[in-house]
Design a protein around this motif. Structure first.
Motif, PDB file in Angstrom:
ATOM      1  N   GLN A   5     -16.856  -2.759 -29.810  1.00  0.00           N
ATOM      2  CA  GLN A   5     -16.871  -1.300 -29.872  1.00  0.00           C
ATOM      3  C   GLN A   5     -17.131  -0.704 -28.490  1.00  0.00           C
ATOM      4  O   GLN A   5     -16.525   0.283 -28.111  1.00  0.00           O
ATOM      5  N   GLU A   6     -18.049  -1.285 -27.728  1.00  0.00           N
ATOM      6  CA  GLU A   6     -18.340  -0.779 -26.393  1.00  0.00           C
ATOM      7  C   GLU A   6     -17.108  -0.863 -25.497  1.00  0.00           C
ATOM      8  O   GLU A   6     -16.798   0.076 -24.784  1.00  0.00           O
ATOM      9  N   THR A   7     -16.402  -1.976 -25.575  1.00  0.00           N
ATOM     10  CA  THR A   7     -15.202  -2.155 -24.762  1.00  0.00           C
ATOM     11  C   THR A   7     -14.144  -1.139 -25.155  1.00  0.00           C
ATOM     12  O   THR A   7     -13.522  -0.509 -24.308  1.00  0.00           O
ATOM     13  N   SER A   8     -13.962  -0.938 -26.444  1.00  0.00           N
ATOM     14  CA  SER A   8     -12.971   0.007 -26.936  1.00  0.00           C
ATOM     15  C   SER A   8     -13.316   1.423 -26.501  1.00  0.00           C
ATOM     16  O   SER A   8     -12.455   2.173 -26.057  1.00  0.00           O
ATOM     17  N   GLU A   9     -14.562   1.802 -26.602  1.00  0.00           N
ATOM     18  CA  GLU A   9     -14.970   3.156 -26.231  1.00  0.00           C
ATOM     19  C   GLU A   9     -14.887   3.362 -24.720  1.00  0.00           C
ATOM     20  O   GLU A   9     -14.520   4.429 -24.254  1.00  0.00           O
ATOM     21  N   SER A  10     -15.212   2.354 -23.941  1.00  0.00           N
ATOM     22  CA  SER A  10     -15.153   2.518 -22.494  1.00  0.00           C
ATOM     23  C   SER A  10     -13.706   2.661 -22.018  1.00  0.00           C
ATOM     24  O   SER A  10     -13.438   3.337 -21.042  1.00  0.00           O
ATOM     25  N   ARG A  11     -12.762   2.032 -22.699  1.00  0.00           N
ATOM     26  CA  ARG A  11     -11.347   2.185 -22.340  1.00  0.00           C
ATOM     27  C   ARG A  11     -10.891   3.616 -22.566  1.00  0.00           C
ATOM     28  O   ARG A  11     -10.167   4.168 -21.768  1.00  0.00           O
ATOM     29  N   VAL A  12     -11.320   4.214 -23.649  1.00  0.00           N
ATOM     30  CA  VAL A  12     -10.914   5.571 -23.979  1.00  0.00           C
ATOM     31  C   VAL A  12     -11.417   6.548 -22.929  1.00  0.00           C
ATOM     32  O   VAL A  12     -10.704   7.436 -22.508  1.00  0.00           O
ATOM     33  N   SER A  13     -12.630   6.374 -22.446  1.00  0.00           N
ATOM     34  CA  SER A  13     -13.200   7.322 -21.494  1.00  0.00           C
ATOM     35  C   SER A  13     -12.582   7.200 -20.102  1.00  0.00           C
ATOM     36  O   SER A  13     -12.772   8.060 -19.267  1.00  0.00           O
ATOM     37  N   LYS A  14     -11.835   6.142 -19.820  1.00  0.00           N
ATOM     38  CA  LYS A  14     -11.269   5.948 -18.487  1.00  0.00           C
ATOM     39  C   LYS A  14      -9.822   6.411 -18.379  1.00  0.00           C
ATOM     40  O   LYS A  14      -9.287   6.461 -17.288  1.00  0.00           O
ATOM     41  N   GLY A  15      -9.178   6.746 -19.463  1.00  0.00           N
ATOM     42  CA  GLY A  15      -7.767   7.114 -19.423  1.00  0.00           C
ATOM     43  C   GLY A  15      -7.556   8.584 -19.174  1.00  0.00           C
ATOM     44  O   GLY A  15      -8.479   9.361 -19.018  1.00  0.00           O
ATOM     45  N   GLY A  16      -6.302   8.977 -19.097  1.00  0.00           N
ATOM     46  CA  GLY A  16      -5.949  10.378 -18.961  1.00  0.00           C
ATOM     47  C   GLY A  16      -5.848  10.841 -17.522  1.00  0.00           C
ATOM     48  O   GLY A  16      -6.006  10.075 -16.579  1.00  0.00           O
ATOM     49  N   ASN A  17      -5.577  12.134 -17.364  1.00  0.00           N
ATOM     50  CA  ASN A  17      -5.439  12.721 -16.030  1.00  0.00           C
ATOM     51  C   ASN A  17      -6.782  12.756 -15.323  1.00  0.00           C
ATOM     52  O   ASN A  17      -7.785  13.168 -15.892  1.00  0.00           O
ATOM     53  N   ARG A  18      -6.765  12.325 -14.067  1.00  0.00           N
ATOM     54  CA  ARG A  18      -7.963  12.384 -13.242  1.00  0.00           C
ATOM     55  C   ARG A  18      -7.554  12.907 -11.873  1.00  0.00           C
ATOM     56  O   ARG A  18      -6.496  12.564 -11.351  1.00  0.00           O
ATOM     57  N   SER A  19      -8.400  13.704 -11.295  1.00  0.00           N
ATOM     58  CA  SER A  19      -8.129  14.242  -9.973  1.00  0.00           C
ATOM     59  C   SER A  19      -7.959  13.107  -8.977  1.00  0.00           C
ATOM     60  O   SER A  19      -8.781  12.204  -8.904  1.00  0.00           O
ATOM     61  N   GLY A  20      -6.868  13.146  -8.218  1.00  0.00           N
ATOM     62  CA  GLY A  20      -6.614  12.137  -7.199  1.00  0.00           C
ATOM     63  C   GLY A  20      -5.995  10.851  -7.710  1.00  0.00           C
ATOM     64  O   GLY A  20      -5.729   9.943  -6.933  1.00  0.00           O
ATOM     65  N   ALA A  21      -5.768  10.734  -9.009  1.00  0.00           N
ATOM     66  CA  ALA A  21      -5.212   9.510  -9.576  1.00  0.00           C
ATOM     67  C   ALA A  21      -3.690   9.511  -9.464  1.00  0.00           C
ATOM     68  O   ALA A  21      -3.054  10.558  -9.400  1.00  0.00           O
ATOM     69  N   GLY A  22      -3.121   8.335  -9.432  1.00  0.00           N
ATOM     70  CA  GLY A  22      -1.668   8.181  -9.470  1.00  0.00           C
ATOM     71  C   GLY A  22      -1.026   8.139  -8.104  1.00  0.00           C
ATOM     72  O   GLY A  22      -1.672   8.277  -7.071  1.00  0.00           O
ATOM     73  N   ARG A  23       0.278   7.936  -8.126  1.00  0.00           N
ATOM     74  CA  ARG A  23       1.067   7.844  -6.894  1.00  0.00           C
ATOM     75  C   ARG A  23       1.156   9.217  -6.249  1.00  0.00           C
ATOM     76  O   ARG A  23       1.391  10.218  -6.907  1.00  0.00           O
ATOM     77  N   LYS A  24       0.975   9.271  -4.946  1.00  0.00           N
ATOM     78  CA  LYS A  24       1.036  10.537  -4.217  1.00  0.00           C
ATOM     79  C   LYS A  24       2.498  10.936  -4.007  1.00  0.00           C
ATOM     80  O   LYS A  24       3.343  10.114  -3.687  1.00  0.00           O
ATOM     81  N   ALA A  25       2.762  12.210  -4.167  1.00  0.00           N
ATOM     82  CA  ALA A  25       4.118  12.735  -4.018  1.00  0.00           C
ATOM     83  C   ALA A  25       4.536  12.696  -2.556  1.00  0.00           C
ATOM     84  O   ALA A  25       3.726  12.938  -1.659  1.00  0.00           O
ATOM     85  N   ILE A  26       5.797  12.369  -2.317  1.00  0.00           N
ATOM     86  CA  ILE A  26       6.317  12.375  -0.950  1.00  0.00           C
ATOM     87  C   ILE A  26       7.283  13.531  -0.739  1.00  0.00           C
ATOM     88  O   ILE A  26       7.795  13.715   0.346  1.00  0.00           O
ATOM     89  N   GLY A  27       7.550  14.281  -1.788  1.00  0.00           N
ATOM     90  CA  GLY A  27       8.478  15.400  -1.684  1.00  0.00           C
ATOM     91  C   GLY A  27       8.814  15.939  -3.059  1.00  0.00           C
ATOM     92  O   GLY A  27       8.126  15.671  -4.030  1.00  0.00           O
ATOM     93  N   ILE A  28       9.872  16.698  -3.107  1.00  0.00           N
ATOM     94  CA  ILE A  28      10.344  17.304  -4.355  1.00  0.00           C
ATOM     95  C   ILE A  28      11.374  16.378  -4.983  1.00  0.00           C
ATOM     96  O   ILE A  28      12.279  15.900  -4.290  1.00  0.00           O
ATOM     97  N   THR A  29      11.245  16.143  -6.277  1.00  0.00           N
ATOM     98  CA  THR A  29      12.198  15.286  -6.980  1.00  0.00           C
ATOM     99  C   THR A  29      13.296  16.139  -7.599  1.00  0.00           C
ATOM    100  O   THR A  29      13.019  17.106  -8.308  1.00  0.00           O
ATOM    101  N   ARG A  30      14.526  15.776  -7.286  1.00  0.00           N
ATOM    102  CA  ARG A  30      15.696  16.401  -7.906  1.00  0.00           C
ATOM    103  C   ARG A  30      16.565  15.276  -8.434  1.00  0.00           C
ATOM    104  O   ARG A  30      16.793  14.281  -7.753  1.00  0.00           O
ATOM    105  N   LYS A  31      17.053  15.431  -9.631  1.00  0.00           N
ATOM    106  CA  LYS A  31      17.927  14.427 -10.232  1.00  0.00           C
ATOM    107  C   LYS A  31      19.363  14.725  -9.822  1.00  0.00           C
ATOM    108  O   LYS A  31      19.791  15.877  -9.786  1.00  0.00           O
ATOM    109  N   LEU A  32      20.095  13.666  -9.483  1.00  0.00           N
ATOM    110  CA  LEU A  32      21.493  13.842  -9.139  1.00  0.00           C
ATOM    111  C   LEU A  32      22.284  12.612  -9.533  1.00  0.00           C
ATOM    112  O   LEU A  32      21.721  11.555  -9.798  1.00  0.00           O
ATOM    113  N   SER A  33      23.571  12.771  -9.562  1.00  0.00           N
ATOM    114  CA  SER A  33      24.485  11.673  -9.832  1.00  0.00           C
ATOM    115  C   SER A  33      25.252  11.414  -8.550  1.00  0.00           C
ATOM    116  O   SER A  33      25.752  12.335  -7.914  1.00  0.00           O
TER     117      SER A  33
END
Length: 73
Positions: A5-33
């Protein structure tokens, strides 16, 4: 509370959006073919495999190099 239960609950509290988390943007993304010849796609694929780069990294590099050349004329 047991350890499962402790492991399961600790996983839940660590997920989601966090300030500074994730890959940093290098520019504006536009989709093209993009339509290129088979020869050009093969060259892009070869460069991706040779240097462990993504297709977007290779194309971005080509565009940046070209824009630098145009500015120097």
């Amino acid at each position: 509370m047991n350890s499962d239960q402790e492991t399961s609950e600790s996983r839940v509290s660590k997920g989601g959006n966090r300030s500074g988390a994730g890959r940093k943007a290098i520019g504006i993304t536009r989709k093209l073919s993009l339509t290129l010849t088979e020869k050009d796609w093969a060259e892009i694929d070869r460069r991706c495999d040779r240097g462990d780069y993504s297709v977007s990294e290779i194309i971005r590099s080509i565009i940046e190099d070209h824009l630098r050349e145009v500015d120097s004329l």
